[in-house]
Design a protein around this motif. Sequence first.
Motif, mmCIF file in Angstrom:
data_model
loop_
_atom_site.group_PDB
_atom_site.id
_atom_site.type_symbol
_atom_site.label_atom_id
_atom_site.label_comp_id
_atom_site.label_asym_id
_atom_site.label_seq_id
_atom_site.Cartn_x
_atom_site.Cartn_y
_atom_site.Cartn_z
ATOM 1 N N ASN A 103 0.823 -1.211 0.000
ATOM 2 C CA ASN A 103 0.000 0.000 0.000
ATOM 3 C C ASN A 103 0.857 1.260 0.000
ATOM 4 O OD1 ASN A 103 -2.378 -1.384 -0.089
ATOM 5 N ND2 ASN A 103 -3.061 -0.869 1.969
ATOM 6 N N LYS A 104 1.910 1.249 0.801
ATOM 7 C CA LYS A 104 2.812 2.407 0.837
ATOM 8 C C LYS A 104 3.453 2.637 -0.526
ATOM 9 C CE LYS A 104 3.996 1.986 5.758
ATOM 10 N NZ LYS A 104 5.065 1.645 6.725
ATOM 11 N N MET A 105 3.878 1.545 -1.173
ATOM 12 C CA MET A 105 4.503 1.659 -2.497
ATOM 13 C C MET A 105 3.497 2.162 -3.531
ATOM 14 S SD MET A 105 7.571 0.999 -1.989
ATOM 15 C CE MET A 105 7.988 1.196 -3.712
ATOM 16 N N ALA A 106 2.251 1.723 -3.430
ATOM 17 C CA ALA A 106 1.219 2.172 -4.372
ATOM 18 C C ALA A 106 0.989 3.676 -4.240
ATOM 19 C CB ALA A 106 -0.084 1.409 -4.135
ATOM 20 N N VAL A 107 0.944 4.160 -3.001
ATOM 21 C CA VAL A 107 0.745 5.592 -2.769
ATOM 22 C C VAL A 107 1.931 6.398 -3.289
ATOM 23 C CG1 VAL A 107 0.518 7.382 -1.007
ATOM 24 C CG2 VAL A 107 -0.795 5.260 -0.795
ATOM 25 N N LEU A 108 3.131 5.983 -2.895
ATOM 26 C CA LEU A 108 4.333 6.759 -3.237
ATOM 27 C C LEU A 108 4.645 6.723 -4.733
ATOM 28 C CD1 LEU A 108 6.604 5.720 -0.225
ATOM 29 C CD2 LEU A 108 5.571 7.960 -0.622
ATOM 30 N N SER A 109 4.554 5.543 -5.361
ATOM 31 C CA SER A 109 4.874 5.453 -6.786
ATOM 32 C C SER A 109 3.808 6.147 -7.630
ATOM 33 C CB SER A 109 5.046 3.993 -7.220
ATOM 34 O OG SER A 109 3.964 3.191 -6.803
ATOM 35 N N GLY A 110 2.543 6.050 -7.219
ATOM 36 C CA GLY A 110 1.494 6.784 -7.938
ATOM 37 C C GLY A 110 1.690 8.280 -7.837
ATOM 38 N N ASP A 111 2.041 8.743 -6.641
ATOM 39 C CA ASP A 111 2.317 10.180 -6.450
ATOM 40 C C ASP A 111 3.508 10.623 -7.283
ATOM 41 O OD1 ASP A 111 0.217 10.306 -4.712
ATOM 42 O OD2 ASP A 111 1.414 10.476 -2.888
ATOM 43 N N PHE A 112 4.526 9.763 -7.372
ATOM 44 C CA PHE A 112 5.717 10.096 -8.160
ATOM 45 C C PHE A 112 5.355 10.299 -9.632
ATOM 46 C CE2 PHE A 112 9.089 8.441 -10.959
ATOM 47 C CZ PHE A 112 10.089 9.361 -10.687
ATOM 48 N N LEU A 113 4.569 9.378 -10.184
ATOM 49 C CA LEU A 113 4.146 9.490 -11.582
ATOM 50 C C LEU A 113 3.306 10.750 -11.803
ATOM 51 C CD1 LEU A 113 3.177 5.768 -12.256
ATOM 52 C CD2 LEU A 113 5.125 6.983 -13.238
ATOM 53 N N LEU A 114 2.407 11.024 -10.868
ATOM 54 C CA LEU A 114 1.541 12.198 -10.986
ATOM 55 C C LEU A 114 2.353 13.487 -10.914
ATOM 56 C CD1 LEU A 114 -1.447 12.760 -11.378
ATOM 57 C CD2 LEU A 114 -1.720 12.819 -8.898
ATOM 58 N N ALA A 115 3.365 13.500 -10.036
ATOM 59 C CA ALA A 115 4.233 14.681 -9.929
ATOM 60 C C ALA A 115 4.998 14.920 -11.224
ATOM 61 C CB ALA A 115 5.208 14.505 -8.763
ATOM 62 N N ASN A 116 5.484 13.827 -11.851
ATOM 63 C CA ASN A 116 6.169 13.950 -13.138
ATOM 64 C C ASN A 116 5.240 14.511 -14.207
ATOM 65 O OD1 ASN A 116 9.072 12.650 -13.768
ATOM 66 N ND2 ASN A 116 8.207 11.715 -11.935
#
Length: 340
Positions: A136-149
């Motif tokens: 769950n933590k990885m899903a939140v962080l990696s999704g946020d990373f893609l969205l920030a890009n």
Amino acid sequence: WSQVVSEAEKIVGYPTSFMSLRCLLSDELSNIAMQVRKLVGTKHPLLDTARGFVYDSRNNLQMRGLVVLLISKAAGPSTAELSFQHNMVSGIYSSQRSLAEITELIHTAFLVHRGIVNIGELKSCDGPLKDMQFGNKMAVLSGDFLLANACTSLAQLQNTKVVELISSAIGDLVQGIYYENSKSSEESCLTDDIGISTWKEQVYLSHSALLAKSCQAAMELAKHSAEIQDMAFQYGKHMSMSHKLHSDLQPFVKESSSDTMAFSLNSAPAVLHQEFLGREAWIKQIRELQEAIKAGKGVTSAIDLCRCHGNRALAALERFPPSEARAALANIVCAVTRFP
């Protein structure tokens, strides 16, 4: 569908499966991928999402960016801004290609975010609790990373209206997914007593808004008229509505000798079947639901609705000049409105 996508990719110049490659191969995301390997052996949905980046049998992942490129090429160069010409490759401006990548990144980010599981509903067979929490933590962080890009690239386009359009599409997605999540625990239970008009509003937010507004934004980048922008928006909206209806209908129209496919009670055929049948009779039929929906009017009405949105998407295309790109956009509609 695979043939339609393959032919369309030739028209825009390269396979759109490589569209997000620069971001996906970045050092930051490579580190995330290494961490995701820790989830192997569990049933965390982030694993399936990650596999989909490499191979997606449904050919759905890159559809949005491909449509943005095709609609850009179909519209052609704008007479309003001749200085754009030196940035054009294969009939598509470089800013429009960037927008297609941004659209894919946003869609991918929300796919990753959808992979967050409800810890309270886990079973022992899903995997160790600590691994599922880590997922769950990885899903939140990696999704946020893609969205920030995606948001960084969006700002680099330096077009206020485009930023406004795509930002509002992100807001629509959040609202749509919020509704989906509020219903996720009820997927196998009775739906609310909603009509197809409410279903359309919810599907527009979670499935159509991003593509519709991205198509409009592609026209804005080329300085096309408000009329052309609206036609592009209408194509994106109605084609993606047809795409969702086509997906919802598969458990009811696919001929298969194996067990029946799982389906959602919030899908279009189920909602339409409930409308025709009435709430009380619907509740009585719940145990034999899939066969009841197949035998009722819900499936045929959903097919009609799918083709109706397809026809509206094709009508929007009539405003664009005849070209290979326009034909490819029409073929995409035909692919999602064809049933056995």
